[in-house]
Structure formats: structure tokens, C-alpha cells
Write a protein that holds these residues in place. Structure first.
Motif, PDB file in Angstrom:
ATOM      1  N   MET A   1       0.819  -1.218   0.000  1.00 28.88           N
ATOM      2  CA  MET A   1       0.000   0.000   0.000  1.00 28.88           C
ATOM      3  C   MET A   1       0.850   1.265   0.000  1.00 28.88           C
ATOM      4  O   MET A   1       0.400   2.318  -0.397  1.00 28.88           O
ATOM      5  N   LEU A   2       2.097   1.157   0.448  1.00 27.47           N
ATOM      6  CA  LEU A   2       2.962   2.339   0.492  1.00 27.47           C
ATOM      7  C   LEU A   2       3.579   2.652  -0.862  1.00 27.47           C
ATOM      8  O   LEU A   2       3.748   3.817  -1.219  1.00 27.47           O
ATOM      9  N   LYS A   3       3.895   1.618  -1.619  1.00 25.83           N
ATOM     10  CA  LYS A   3       4.636   1.800  -2.864  1.00 25.83           C
ATOM     11  C   LYS A   3       3.718   1.758  -4.085  1.00 25.83           C
ATOM     12  O   LYS A   3       2.617   1.205  -4.040  1.00 25.83           O
ATOM     13  N   ASN A   4       4.215   2.342  -5.181  1.00 25.86           N
ATOM     14  CA  ASN A   4       3.493   2.269  -6.450  1.00 25.86           C
ATOM     15  C   ASN A   4       3.525   0.847  -6.998  1.00 25.86           C
ATOM     16  O   ASN A   4       4.418   0.061  -6.665  1.00 25.86           O
ATOM     17  N   THR A   5       2.549   0.556  -7.846  1.00 28.00           N
ATOM     18  CA  THR A   5       2.553  -0.689  -8.601  1.00 28.00           C
ATOM     19  C   THR A   5       2.432  -0.327 -10.078  1.00 28.00           C
ATOM     20  O   THR A   5       2.322   0.853 -10.427  1.00 28.00           O
ATOM     21  N   ASN A   6       2.404  -1.313 -10.927  1.00 28.85           N
ATOM     22  CA  ASN A   6       2.225  -1.055 -12.355  1.00 28.85           C
ATOM     23  C   ASN A   6       0.866  -0.450 -12.676  1.00 28.85           C
ATOM     24  O   ASN A   6       0.682   0.144 -13.736  1.00 28.85           O
ATOM     25  N   THR A   7      -0.081  -0.600 -11.751  1.00 25.06           N
ATOM     26  CA  THR A   7      -1.446  -0.150 -12.049  1.00 25.06           C
ATOM     27  C   THR A   7      -1.952   0.958 -11.131  1.00 25.06           C
ATOM     28  O   THR A   7      -3.082   1.405 -11.284  1.00 25.06           O
ATOM     29  N   GLY A   8      -1.161   1.402 -10.179  1.00 23.49           N
ATOM     30  CA  GLY A   8      -1.648   2.447  -9.284  1.00 23.49           C
ATOM     31  C   GLY A   8      -0.560   3.035  -8.412  1.00 23.49           C
ATOM     32  O   GLY A   8       0.567   2.541  -8.361  1.00 23.49           O
ATOM     33  N   TYR A   9      -0.936   4.107  -7.716  1.00 17.96           N
ATOM     34  CA  TYR A   9       0.003   4.808  -6.840  1.00 17.96           C
ATOM     35  C   TYR A   9      -0.147   4.338  -5.406  1.00 17.96           C
ATOM     36  O   TYR A   9      -1.236   4.001  -4.948  1.00 17.96           O
ATOM     37  N   LEU A  11       0.613   4.960  -1.123  1.00 18.98           N
ATOM     38  CA  LEU A  11       0.316   6.015  -0.158  1.00 18.98           C
ATOM     39  C   LEU A  11       1.375   7.107  -0.155  1.00 18.98           C
ATOM     40  O   LEU A  11       1.054   8.294  -0.025  1.00 18.98           O
ATOM     41  N   ILE A  12       2.636   6.739  -0.322  1.00 19.19           N
ATOM     42  CA  ILE A  12       3.714   7.731  -0.278  1.00 19.19           C
ATOM     43  C   ILE A  12       3.569   8.732  -1.425  1.00 19.19           C
ATOM     44  O   ILE A  12       3.607   9.947  -1.216  1.00 19.19           O
ATOM     45  N   ALA A  13       3.391   8.225  -2.636  1.00 21.64           N
ATOM     46  CA  ALA A  13       3.250   9.114  -3.799  1.00 21.64           C
ATOM     47  C   ALA A  13       1.983   9.966  -3.697  1.00 21.64           C
ATOM     48  O   ALA A  13       2.008  11.163  -3.997  1.00 21.64           O
ATOM     49  N   ILE A  14       0.889   9.360  -3.260  1.00 23.24           N
ATOM     50  CA  ILE A  14      -0.373  10.094  -3.146  1.00 23.24           C
ATOM     51  C   ILE A  14      -0.258  11.201  -2.106  1.00 23.24           C
ATOM     52  O   ILE A  14      -0.659  12.343  -2.339  1.00 23.24           O
ATOM     53  N   ALA A  15       0.303  10.860  -0.937  1.00 21.87           N
ATOM     54  CA  ALA A  15       0.430  11.857   0.133  1.00 21.87           C
ATOM     55  C   ALA A  15       1.323  13.017  -0.298  1.00 21.87           C
ATOM     56  O   ALA A  15       0.982  14.190  -0.096  1.00 21.87           O
ATOM     57  N   MET A  16       2.460  12.704  -0.919  1.00 20.92           N
ATOM     58  CA  MET A  16       3.365  13.775  -1.338  1.00 20.92           C
ATOM     59  C   MET A  16       2.739  14.645  -2.426  1.00 20.92           C
ATOM     60  O   MET A  16       2.939  15.857  -2.453  1.00 20.92           O
ATOM     61  N   HIS A  17       1.970  14.032  -3.317  1.00 19.88           N
ATOM     62  CA  HIS A  17       1.293  14.786  -4.379  1.00 19.88           C
ATOM     63  C   HIS A  17       0.336  15.816  -3.801  1.00 19.88           C
ATOM     64  O   HIS A  17       0.369  16.998  -4.166  1.00 19.88           O
TER      65      HIS A  17
END
Length: 196
Positions: A1-9, A11-17
């Protein structure tokens, strides 16, 4: 849930965004408002101090975002997207990051041109490098102002692009930057990566 996958972002990327987005809009609004403050306003010194301190925090956050992007998986682009949309999104993202970094560097140059450091929320001082070139405060100030206007214009276009994908294209560009809901690899072609 913290890291990106090939199909989604993750928590880290979403929070920083979203923290970056709120900070950028807030900083622009504060900067736009505070330039007209008079010496007799109770905010005359407080507003610039907040602007500088939050700017330093934002600078660190942007560097963290750039590092995270460089080491993270990038979600796959929607296969049905036109080539020009994908290319335009990549150019816009690079410009956003470049402008953010340059705006914060110019802010530092404005604040430290007189040899004084920046008080970070009155916790400690960020040292000054002094005046590095003639008319540093004025030149950096002009750049800071106009670059901020260009940045906000790009932010508006970025947001309009996300809304276009959501309401017209009806893809998951916006929703996957709002949720940790991941799709299976087989559904990857239903997504795009133009939001981050």
C-alpha cells in the motif's frame, strides 16, 4: 500500500502529491496577499516568515518527491491515450518540477541577499550565502513572481487535464491519485499515469 505498482500509486506518492498541491496553492495565495501588506499590518513580518519557512519545507518535499519518482515503479499509461496527450503530460510534469525548484531557489536568493539567514519557524537559521550577483534581491524577486504565475497556470492546466480524464474520458487518472485501490495487472490498460 505504500509503494506504487504497475497499475496504481501507493500512499507515499499520493500523500506527497496532495501535500505539495495544497502547499503550492497556499504559498501562492499567501505570497499574492502579503506583497500589499503595509508596515503597520500585524502580518507585515509574520506572513513573510511563514512563507519562507513553508517554502523551505516544500523544497525538501519536492526533493523527496523527485527521489521517490526516480526509485519507484511508474504506473502504466492508458493505452488508449493519444500520443500528444502523453507527451504533453510528461513535458508539463517536468516543467512543474523545474519551476518549483527554481522558484524556491530564487526565494532563498531574495531572502538572503542582505547576508541574513532564514529563520526556520524560529527553530534554527538557514545560513545565507550573501549577495552572489548584483541586484540579486530585485532580479530574483522578479523571477520569483513571474515564475509563480507560470507555475499556477500549469497547475490549473494540470487540474483541468485530470478533470477531463475523469468526466470526459471516464478513466481512472484522477481516482487513482485519490485512492489506494489497486487493479489487477490485467486491468492495467484501463489506467494512465498523467497525474503524477
Amino acid at each position: 500500500m505504500l509503494k506504487n505498482t504497475n497499475t496504481g500509486y501507493g500512499l507515499i506518492a499520493i500523500a506527497m502529491h496532495w501535500v505539495s498541491a495544497i502547499a503550492v496553492i497556499g504559498m501562492f495565495a499567501l505570497g499574492f496577499w502579503m506583497v500589499d501588506l503595509t508596515y503597520y499590518s500585524s502580518w507585515y513580518k509574520t506572513a513573510p516568515d511563514i512563507h519562507k519557512s513553508v517554502g523551505l519545507l516544500l523544497f525538501v518535499l519536492i526533493l523527496c518527491r523527485l527521489l521517490w519518482r526516480s526509485i519507484s515503479i511508474k504506473p502504466q499509461t492508458l493505452a488508449s491515450h493519444r500520443l500528444w496527450e502523453t507527451q504533453l503530460a510528461h513535458v508539463a510534469h517536468r516543467l512543474l518540477y523545474l519551476l518549483l525548484v527554481l522558484i524556491m531557489i530564487s526565494g532563498y536568493l531574495i531572502s538572503t541577499a542582505d547576508g541574513r539567514g532564514i529563520a526556520f519557524f524560529n527553530w534554527f537559521m538557514v545560513p545565507s550565502l550573501g549577495e552572489l550577483f548584483d541586484n540579486q534581491a530585485d532580479l530574483a524577486g522578479s523571477f520569483h513572481q513571474y515564475a509563480a504565475y507560470v507555475l499556477i497556470a500549469l497547475v490549473v492546466l494540470h487540474a483541468l487535464g485530470a478533470l477531463k480524464h475523469h468526466f470526459i474520458d471516464k478513466d481512472n487518472t484522477l481516482t487513482r491519485m485519490l485512492s489506494l485501490n489497486k487493479s489487477s495487472p490485467s486491468a492495467a490498460n484501463k489506467h494512465d499515469s498523467t497525474i503524477n
